[in-house]
Design a protein around this motif. Structure first.
Motif, PDB file in Angstrom:
ATOM      1  N   GLU A   3      -5.822   1.431  -5.641  1.00  0.00           N
ATOM      2  CA  GLU A   3      -6.274   1.726  -4.738  1.00  0.00           C
ATOM      3  C   GLU A   3      -7.816   2.272  -4.602  1.00  0.00           C
ATOM      4  O   GLU A   3      -7.788   3.620  -4.763  1.00  0.00           O
ATOM      5  CB  GLU A   3      -6.015   2.900  -3.012  1.00  0.00           C
TER       6      GLU A   3
ATOM      7  N   HIS B 241       0.577  -1.097   0.084  1.00  0.00           N
ATOM      8  CA  HIS B 241       0.020   0.137   0.037  1.00  0.00           C
ATOM      9  C   HIS B 241       1.064   1.101  -0.090  1.00  0.00           C
ATOM     10  O   HIS B 241       1.411   1.680   0.914  1.00  0.00           O
ATOM     11  CB  HIS B 241      -1.005  -0.131   1.335  1.00  0.00           C
TER      12      HIS B 241
ATOM     13  N   ASP C  36       0.368   2.710   4.184  1.00  0.00           N
ATOM     14  CA  ASP C  36      -0.333   3.017   3.358  1.00  0.00           C
ATOM     15  C   ASP C  36       0.487   5.113   2.719  1.00  0.00           C
ATOM     16  O   ASP C  36      -0.025   6.081   3.648  1.00  0.00           O
ATOM     17  CB  ASP C  36      -1.678   3.482   4.209  1.00  0.00           C
TER      18      ASP C  36
ATOM     19  N   HIS D 255       2.226   7.984   1.922  1.00  0.00           N
ATOM     20  CA  HIS D 255       2.374   8.526   1.154  1.00  0.00           C
ATOM     21  C   HIS D 255       3.940   9.549   0.560  1.00  0.00           C
ATOM     22  O   HIS D 255       4.022  10.616   0.083  1.00  0.00           O
ATOM     23  CB  HIS D 255       1.272   9.845   0.999  1.00  0.00           C
TER      24      HIS D 255
HETATM   25 ZN   LIG Z   1      -4.573   4.666   0.975  1.00  0.00          ZN
END
Ligand SMILES: [Zn+2]
Ligand SMILES: [Zn+2]
Length: 268
Positions: free
Chosen positions: A81, A7, A228, A230
């Motif tokens: 996603e 992710h 997750d 970024h």
């Molecule tokens: Zn995400």
């Protein structure tokens, strides 16, 4: 040793500026075998700006170029996603079918076209009502959608709205959560362990350990682990906690994905 990170957001996501080269560099430093780039594909959310519209042609083409560029060092997977809502199934499933995805995370980021992070939903619902409505919507989503690999951060509804919305009502929502898990398992879909909860001061990964244990108890086997991230510094962050937890309950494998098929890898 970390196996993979499934992710990861890059500069193609509306909320990231991270360069792919930096992402790959970090994953190589961590000794990962493969990574999935999973940028956001969102649709029909109130107030969604242009930068959130994923340019899928360019995205897929670029990720596949990077796959080729780094093929001797690391296996880069074309992932995405998708932010799913009951009424967007037709559009999203058609979109993702156009590209040779290895891996698709389905996540519920919005209810009734309102982004959960924006606060509008919290104005009209207290914590109990919001969590109940969220899980009922997730159930509808897992019943309707077929074209995905794992469900993303399935209980992250506690992340937004401030202190009074924190803490999962796991027992109160057990019936619907059980239905969600049984549906996922019957469709051969997995669950993601998303370690971002530690960065959001929730001191846990999503899903909570009770929910995760229940997935295995009901016969589920497909787990991916994702940061997750970024920004590249978060790649692989807090994965050791997830590995240790899985080992502590006797789970020996996590998954990679190849052309939407799970590949089981032993936790070291
Ligand atoms: Zn995400
Ligand atoms: Zn998400």
């Amino acid at each position: 040793m970390l196996i993979n990170d499934y992710h990861i957001h890059s500069e193609f996501s509306g909320d990231s500026n991270e360069k792919l080269d930096k992402i790959v560099k970090k994953a190589l430093e961590l000794g990962m075998e493969d990574i999935a780039i999973t940028d956001h594909l969102e649709y029909d959310i109130i107030g969604m700006t242009d930068r959130w519209k994923l340019k899928l042609d360019k995205y897929a083409k670029t990720i596949l170029e990077y796959k080729e560029k780094y093929k001797d060092k690391i296996d880069i997977k074309l992932g995405v996603e998708i932010g799913i809502q009951p009424h967007t199934r037709e559009y999203l499933e058609k979109e993702v079918e156009k590209y040779p995805f290895d891996f698709i995370i389905a996540s519920t980021h919005a209810l009734d076209r309102h982004d959960i992070a924006m606060g509008e939903l919290q104005k009209h619902r207290n914590k109990d009502q919001l969590q109940k409505y969220y899980f009922e919507t997730v159930l509808k989503n897992v019943q309707d959608y077929n074209n995905f690999s794992v469900y993303g951060h399935i209980d992250f509804i506690t992340r937004y709205g401030g202190e009074q919305y924190r803490g999962l009502n796991y027992k109160e929502n057990l019936d619907v959560i059980d239905e969600i898990l049984k549906t996922l398992i019957s469709k051969n879909k997995g669950l993601e362990i998303n370690t971002s909860g530690y960065r959001y001061q929730e001191n846990r990964f999503y899903p909570c350990t009770d929910l995760l244990k229940r997935y295995f108890e009901l016969g589920g086997e497909i787990i991916t682990i994702g940061s997750d991230s970024h920004v590249s510094e978060y790649i692989g962050k807090d994965f050791d906690i997830a590995y240790d937890f899985l080992k502590s309950i006797g789970v020996k494998y996590i998954c990679s994905f190849d052309k939407l098929n799970p590949v089981f890898k032993t936790i070291k």
